[in-house]
Design an enzyme around this catalytic site. Structure first.
Site, PDB file in Angstrom:
ATOM      1  N   LYS A  81       0.846  -1.211   0.000  1.00  0.00           N
ATOM      2  CA  LYS A  81       0.000   0.000   0.000  1.00  0.00           C
ATOM      3  C   LYS A  81       0.876   1.254   0.000  1.00  0.00           C
ATOM      4  CE  LYS A  81      -3.952  -2.192   2.210  1.00  0.00           C
ATOM      5  NZ  LYS A  81      -4.446  -2.723   3.472  1.00  0.00           N
ATOM      6  N   GLN A 135      -4.729  -1.403   9.641  1.00  0.00           N
ATOM      7  CA  GLN A 135      -4.643  -2.757   9.069  1.00  0.00           C
ATOM      8  C   GLN A 135      -5.239  -3.773  10.036  1.00  0.00           C
ATOM      9  OE1 GLN A 135      -3.283  -3.476   5.876  1.00  0.00           O
ATOM     10  NE2 GLN A 135      -4.189  -5.473   6.307  1.00  0.00           N
ATOM     11  N   ASP A 137     -11.360   3.341   4.274  1.00  0.00           N
ATOM     12  CA  ASP A 137     -11.836   1.960   4.147  1.00  0.00           C
ATOM     13  C   ASP A 137     -13.368   1.907   4.196  1.00  0.00           C
ATOM     14  OD1 ASP A 137     -10.044  -0.063   3.654  1.00  0.00           O
ATOM     15  OD2 ASP A 137      -9.416  -0.281   5.749  1.00  0.00           O
TER      16      ASP A 137
END
Ligand code: NAD
Length: 297
Positions: free
Chosen positions: A54, A98, A121
């Site tokens: 990422k 994460q 997200d």
């Protein structure tokens, strides 16, 4: 092979290029560089790989990548304090924690501490609620990627019969909301659904997000249907070693479907491209600037 292959790898590369153009336009016109903060707690090897990749892709599209690595025994209080600092940092437009987090940390509490405007997200309750009620939201990356592939293939999805197999908060439920917003007739199927093959057989769109290798069989698929395979499963090869397969039996389904995503190279690459798109969108919104078109739902 009958089906058109929906090439997520190529689509994702084009999407990243559009994000890079948008980021460089922001920089040129306003001196603003979008920034994505990724928080990793602990040393889970798979998570470390995701975070590294990422970071690399964020930098490749001309955005700032802020990686915050914390020890596995970090307290929830310290993690919440870090989220608070990132929430108020004007250089950070997107925050991603994460998952999974170590067991002593309440995942929901941490996710919901992220400012909804920076929740790239789309996992906070506020963004889930906004999506469900048709308001402007940050949309979870994997379902957003699936929607982009579907829109690209079909144009309008209006009136189509869709089944989403799987009801997780990160894939199944938001996927169903997005399809509903695009005027599909949506069924959400799950582990307790009765006669899944019959539900799939009547569907023009099948999104499989289960986590069971090659569960959806070709003879379940309505001829000409579009199949989006979210599953990522590693299986043993008869000759030794392993390979990745989806939740759909690609060999048989691709003989019947009108279009299908492969695994790998379908939905997977779209997820990270949509994360970058969401970061650009969040940056534009934070600065009251117009968003580039086609980057969100
Ligand atoms: P999850 O385990 O949270 O949810 C799985 C869902 O499948 C559940 O809602 C369950 O009800 C349903 N299910 C289980 N067995 C079933 C059965 N026999 N019949 C019908 N439904 C059944 O999983 P998730 O996080 O939603 O992920 C699903 C899959 O997608 C996994 O393979 C995961 O690795 C993959 N995934 C891929 C990406 C990507 O970027 N491509 C992103 C997220 C998840």
């Amino acid at each position: 092979m009958a089906a058109r292959i929906l090439d997520g790898k190529t689509f994702a590369a084009e999407l990243r290029a559009r994000v890079a153009d948008g980021a460089s336009a922001l920089q040129a016109a306003h001196g603003i560089t979008p920034g994505l903060a990724v928080v990793l707690v602990g040393e889970d090897p798979a998570s470390q790989v995701y975070v590294r990749s990422k970071g690399k892709m964020t930098r490749e599209v001309g955005m700032n990548s802020f990686e915050r690595r914390l020890a596995a025994d970090t307290s929830e209080t310290d993690l919440l304090a870090l989220i608070g600092r990132l929430n108020s940092d004007p250089a950070v437009h997107g925050i991603l924690v994460q998952l999974p987090l170590p067991g002593h940390i309440d995942e929901a509490r941490v996710i919901n501490a992220i400012s909804p405007e920076k929740d790239v997200d789309g996992f906070t309750i506020l963004n889930a609620g906004r999506l469900a009620t048709g308001q402007e939201a940050m949309v979870p990356c994997t379902p957003l990627g699936c929607l982009m592939l579907l829109r690209d293939h079909h144009g309008s999805l209006s009136g189509l019969e869709a089944v989403v197999i799987g009801r997780s908060n990160i894939v199944g439920k938001p996927m169903a909301q997005l399809l509903l917003r695009d005027n599909c007739t949506v069924t959400i199927a799950h582990s307790r659904s009765r006669d899944l093959p019959a539900i799939v057989r009547r569907s023009d769109i099948v999104v499989a997000a289960v986590g069971r290798p090659e569960m959806v069989e070709g003879d379940w698929i309505k001829p000409g249907a579009t199949v989006i395979d979210v599953g990522i499963n590693r299986i043993e090869k008869p000759e030794g070693g392993t390979r990745l397969v989806g939740d759909v039996d690609f060999a048989s389904a691709s003989q019947v479907a009108g279009a299908i995503t492969p695994v790998p190279g379908g939905v997977g690459p779209m997820t990270i491209a949509c994360l970058l798109a969401n970061t650009l969108t969040a940056c534009c919104r934070a600065n009251g600037l117009p968003e580039p078109e086609g980057l969100t739902a």
